[in-house]
Design a protein around this motif. Structure first.
Motif, PDB file in Angstrom:
ATOM      1  N   GLY A   8       0.895  -1.209  -0.084  1.00 54.97           N
ATOM      2  CA  GLY A   8       0.059   0.143   0.020  1.00 54.97           C
ATOM      3  C   GLY A   8       0.724   1.339  -0.147  1.00 54.97           C
ATOM      4  O   GLY A   8       0.425   2.279   0.666  1.00 54.97           O
ATOM      5  N   VAL A  74      -4.992  -1.824   0.987  1.00 56.22           N
ATOM      6  CA  VAL A  74      -6.448  -2.068   0.990  1.00 56.22           C
ATOM      7  C   VAL A  74      -6.663  -2.302  -0.477  1.00 56.22           C
ATOM      8  O   VAL A  74      -6.595  -1.463  -1.283  1.00 56.22           O
ATOM      9  N   ASP A  75      -7.630  -3.305  -0.943  1.00 58.58           N
ATOM     10  CA  ASP A  75      -7.923  -3.396  -2.097  1.00 58.58           C
ATOM     11  C   ASP A  75      -9.384  -2.955  -2.631  1.00 58.58           C
ATOM     12  O   ASP A  75     -10.101  -3.422  -2.368  1.00 58.58           O
ATOM     13  N   HIS A  83     -14.557  -7.525  -1.618  1.00 57.62           N
ATOM     14  CA  HIS A  83     -13.577  -6.748  -0.895  1.00 57.62           C
ATOM     15  C   HIS A  83     -13.264  -7.302   0.376  1.00 57.62           C
ATOM     16  O   HIS A  83     -12.212  -7.287   0.803  1.00 57.62           O
ATOM     17  N   ARG A  84     -14.207  -7.832   1.231  1.00 56.07           N
ATOM     18  CA  ARG A  84     -14.253  -8.460   2.780  1.00 56.07           C
ATOM     19  C   ARG A  84     -13.070  -9.761   2.219  1.00 56.07           C
ATOM     20  O   ARG A  84     -12.335  -9.611   3.203  1.00 56.07           O
ATOM     21  N   SER A  87      -9.625  -8.697   1.518  1.00 60.20           N
ATOM     22  CA  SER A  87      -8.762  -8.379   2.792  1.00 60.20           C
ATOM     23  C   SER A  87      -8.132  -9.355   3.570  1.00 60.20           C
ATOM     24  O   SER A  87      -6.910  -9.328   4.061  1.00 60.20           O
ATOM     25  N   THR A  91      -4.082 -10.296   3.312  1.00 56.21           N
ATOM     26  CA  THR A  91      -3.422 -10.553   4.497  1.00 56.21           C
ATOM     27  C   THR A  91      -2.663 -11.902   4.798  1.00 56.21           C
ATOM     28  O   THR A  91      -1.656 -11.985   5.171  1.00 56.21           O
ATOM     29  N   SER A 110      -4.850  -2.345  10.927  1.00 56.13           N
ATOM     30  CA  SER A 110      -6.620  -2.375  11.034  1.00 56.13           C
ATOM     31  C   SER A 110      -7.266  -1.199  10.869  1.00 56.13           C
ATOM     32  O   SER A 110      -6.750  -0.225  10.462  1.00 56.13           O
ATOM     33  N   SER A 111      -8.343  -1.161  11.795  1.00 60.13           N
ATOM     34  CA  SER A 111      -8.934   0.030  11.567  1.00 60.13           C
ATOM     35  C   SER A 111      -9.948   0.085  12.912  1.00 60.13           C
ATOM     36  O   SER A 111     -10.347  -1.131  13.584  1.00 60.13           O
ATOM     37  N   TYR A 137     -15.914  -3.206   4.707  1.00 60.08           N
ATOM     38  CA  TYR A 137     -14.765  -2.544   4.867  1.00 60.08           C
ATOM     39  C   TYR A 137     -14.375  -2.940   6.443  1.00 60.08           C
ATOM     40  O   TYR A 137     -13.366  -3.691   6.602  1.00 60.08           O
ATOM     41  N   LYS A 141     -11.590  -5.909   7.707  1.00 59.64           N
ATOM     42  CA  LYS A 141     -10.433  -5.502   8.590  1.00 59.64           C
ATOM     43  C   LYS A 141     -10.608  -6.571   9.808  1.00 59.64           C
ATOM     44  O   LYS A 141      -9.421  -7.077  10.335  1.00 59.64           O
ATOM     45  N   ARG A 286     -13.874   6.681  -1.829  1.00 54.74           N
ATOM     46  CA  ARG A 286     -13.103   5.051  -2.328  1.00 54.74           C
ATOM     47  C   ARG A 286     -13.276   4.596  -3.399  1.00 54.74           C
ATOM     48  O   ARG A 286     -12.572   4.181  -4.291  1.00 54.74           O
TER      49      ARG A 286
END
Length: 391
Positions: A8, A74-75, A83-84, A87, A91, A110-111, A137, A141, A286
Motif C-alpha cells: 500500500g 487495501v484493495d 472486498h471483504r 482483505s 493478509t 487494521s481500523s 470494509y 479488517k 473510495r
C-alpha cells in the motif's frame, strides 16, 4: 530495522511511511500494483517492486532481504463481499510471504471500523468486544485482524496490530477529501451542532506508532488503538477544513440526526433517475479512487475536466454542477432552515454523531507512543496542502 517492505505504499498512509522511512535512512521496498499512482514514490531513494497482495509470488519476491513488513494495502478494486474476502486473502498472503522470509516483525494496519459505526458512547479500550456489522470494509479488517493474531499464536509470526482512528493530513486518504468534498458540494452539516467526538489522527503520528510497533519487543501479538493525544469536537475538525477552502464556506448549517433522517425519508419517496443514482455512488471517495486506478478511466476523467474548464463558459460550468452533479437536491422542511441541500451520507452522519473516545493508553504504556503533532499544527499543515492542491 535493516530493510522494510511496505504494502500500500502508493496510498496515503503507506506513502507517508515511505517518506519518513527514507528520511530516517531506512532501506525501503515499496510494493507497487498501479504504476500510475507511484509518482510521489518515484522521487524517493527506495526500491519499487511490482506486485499485488493477492498474488503470493510477487510478495515473495518483494520481501526478500526485508526484516520488517508494514501491511497497509487495501484493495478498493472490489466492492461488497469480494472486498471483504480480498482483505483476508491479501493478509494471508502477506503473512505467508513474511513467514517464509523469516521477517522479524509484521505490522498490520487494521481500523477502528472493527467496532462498527456506532460504538458505545464511552471511553473504549482494546478490550472492547468487536463484531461484524455488515460493513464490508470493517468486517474485512476484522477478519484479517483475527487471522493475523491467530497466525501469531499458531505459527509464532511476530505480528502487531494497529487500529488507527480518523486519519487526516496532506495528500488525503479518505477523511480529508471526503470532508472537503462534502463542504464543497453543500452536503456538509454540523451534525448535532458538531458536538460529536472526532478521534482524529494526524498521519505523522500514525507513522510514529507504526515504527514503534515495528521495533518494540512488547508489540507482537498485541492490538493497539492509535489516535492523537486527545479528541476534538467534529465542529472543530470540519470547520478547520472549511476555513482552508475560504471564508465563503462558513458558517456551516446545523442539523440534528433526526432532522437528517426525516429529510432522507422524504427523499426516498421520490425515485431518483439512474443517472442520479450513478452519480451518488461516484461521490464516494473510495469508489472514485478505485476507478481512477484504471488508466483508461483516469485519462477520460482528465480529458473531461479539461473540456469543462477550458471550453465551457463559467455559467455553463455552474449549470453542470447544479443540475447534472446534483449539488442542489431539495431537502424540504428542515427545522434548522436548511433547504436545497444534498444529504450527508448516513455512515458519515453516524460517525459525526458518535460520543466514543478511543483510549491510546495501551500504546503509550507499551510502545512509548507520544504523538508529536497536535491538532492545531496538523490542521495547519493540512489546510496548507488543501490550498496548494486547490481542492
Amino acid at each position: 530495522m535493516t530493510r522494510i517492505l511496505i504494502t500500500g505504499a502508493t496510498g496515503f498512509i503507506g506513502g507517508r511511511l515511505a517518506e519518513v522511512a527514507c528520511q530516517l535512512g531506512i532501506p525501503t521496498v515499496a510494493l507497487v500494483r498501479t504504476w500510475a499512482r507511484a509518482a510521489l514514490l518515484s522521487r524517493l531513494p527506495l526500491t519499487m517492486v511490482p506486485g499485488d497482495i493477492l498474488e503470493l509470488d510477487t510478495l515473495r519476491r518483494a520481501v526478500r532481504g526485508c526484516d520488517v513488513v508494514f501491511h497497509c494495502a487495501v484493495d478498493f478494486r472490489r466492492i461488497g463481499m469480494a472486498h471483504r474476502r480480498s482483505s483476508v486473502l491479501g493478509t494471508r498472503n502477506v503473512l505467508q510471504a513474511a513467514a517464509e522470509a523469516r521477517v522479524k516483525r509484521v505490522v498490520f494496519l487494521s481500523s477502528i471500523a472493527v467496532y462498527g459505526r456506532t460504538p458505545p458512547p464511552r471511553i473504549v479500550t482494546e478490550d472492547e468486544p468487536v463484531r461484524h456489522t455488515g460493513d464490508n470494509y470493517g468486517d474485512g479488517k476484522l477478519d484479517a485482524e483475527r487471522l493475523a493474531l491467530r497466525t501469531f499464536l499458531d505459527r509464532g509470526i511476530p505480528v502487531a496490530v494497529l487500529r488507527p482512528t480518523i486519519v487526516y493530513g496532506p495528500f488525503g486518504g479518505y477523511w480529508t477529501p471526503a470532508t472537503v468534498g462534502a463542504i464543497k458540494n453543500g452536503s456538509m452539516v454540523l451534525v448535532n451542532g458538531g458536538s460529536g467526538v472526532c478521534n482524529c489522527l494526524y498521519v505523522d503520528n500514525l507513522v510514529q506508532a507504526m515504527l514503534l510497533a515495528a521495533q518494540h519487543p512488547g508489540a507482537p501479538g498485541e492490538v493497539f488503538h492509535v489516535s492523537d493525544e486527545s479528541p476534538v469536537p467534529w465542529k472543530e475538525f470540519v470547520e478547520g477544513h472549511a476555513r482552508a477552502l475560504g471564508d465563503g464556506f462558513l458558517p456551516l448549517p446545523e442539523m440534528t440526526v433526526e432532522e437528517i433522517e426525516a429529510a432522507r425519508a422524504r427523499l426516498r419517496q421520490r425515485r431518483p433517475s439512474s443517472i442520479k443514482q450513478t452519480l451518488t455512488v461516484l461521490k464516494d471517495p473510495r469508489i472514485r479512487m478505485a476507478l481512477r486506478s484504471i488508466p483508461a478511466v483516469a485519462q477520460v476523467e482528465a480529458f473531461g475536466k479539461a473540456i469543462v474548464r477550458n471550453v465551457l463558459p463559467v455559467r455553463a460550468q455552474h449549470f453542470l454542477r447544479e443540475t447534472v452533479i446534483g449539488w442542489t437536491r431539495s431537502v424540504p422542511g428542515s427545522a434548522s432552515g436548511v433547504t436545497d441541500r444534498p444529504l450527508l451520507p448516513r455512515g458519515m452522519v453516524q460517525v459525526h454523531a458518535s460520543r466514543t473516545v478511543f483510549s491510546v493508553e495501551k500504546a503509550r504504556r507499551v510502545l512509548g507512543y507520544a504523538p508529536r503533532v497536535d491538532f492545531h499544527e496538523g490542521m495547519e499543515r493540512t489546510a496548507a496542502w488543501i490550498r496548494w492542491a486547490r481542492l
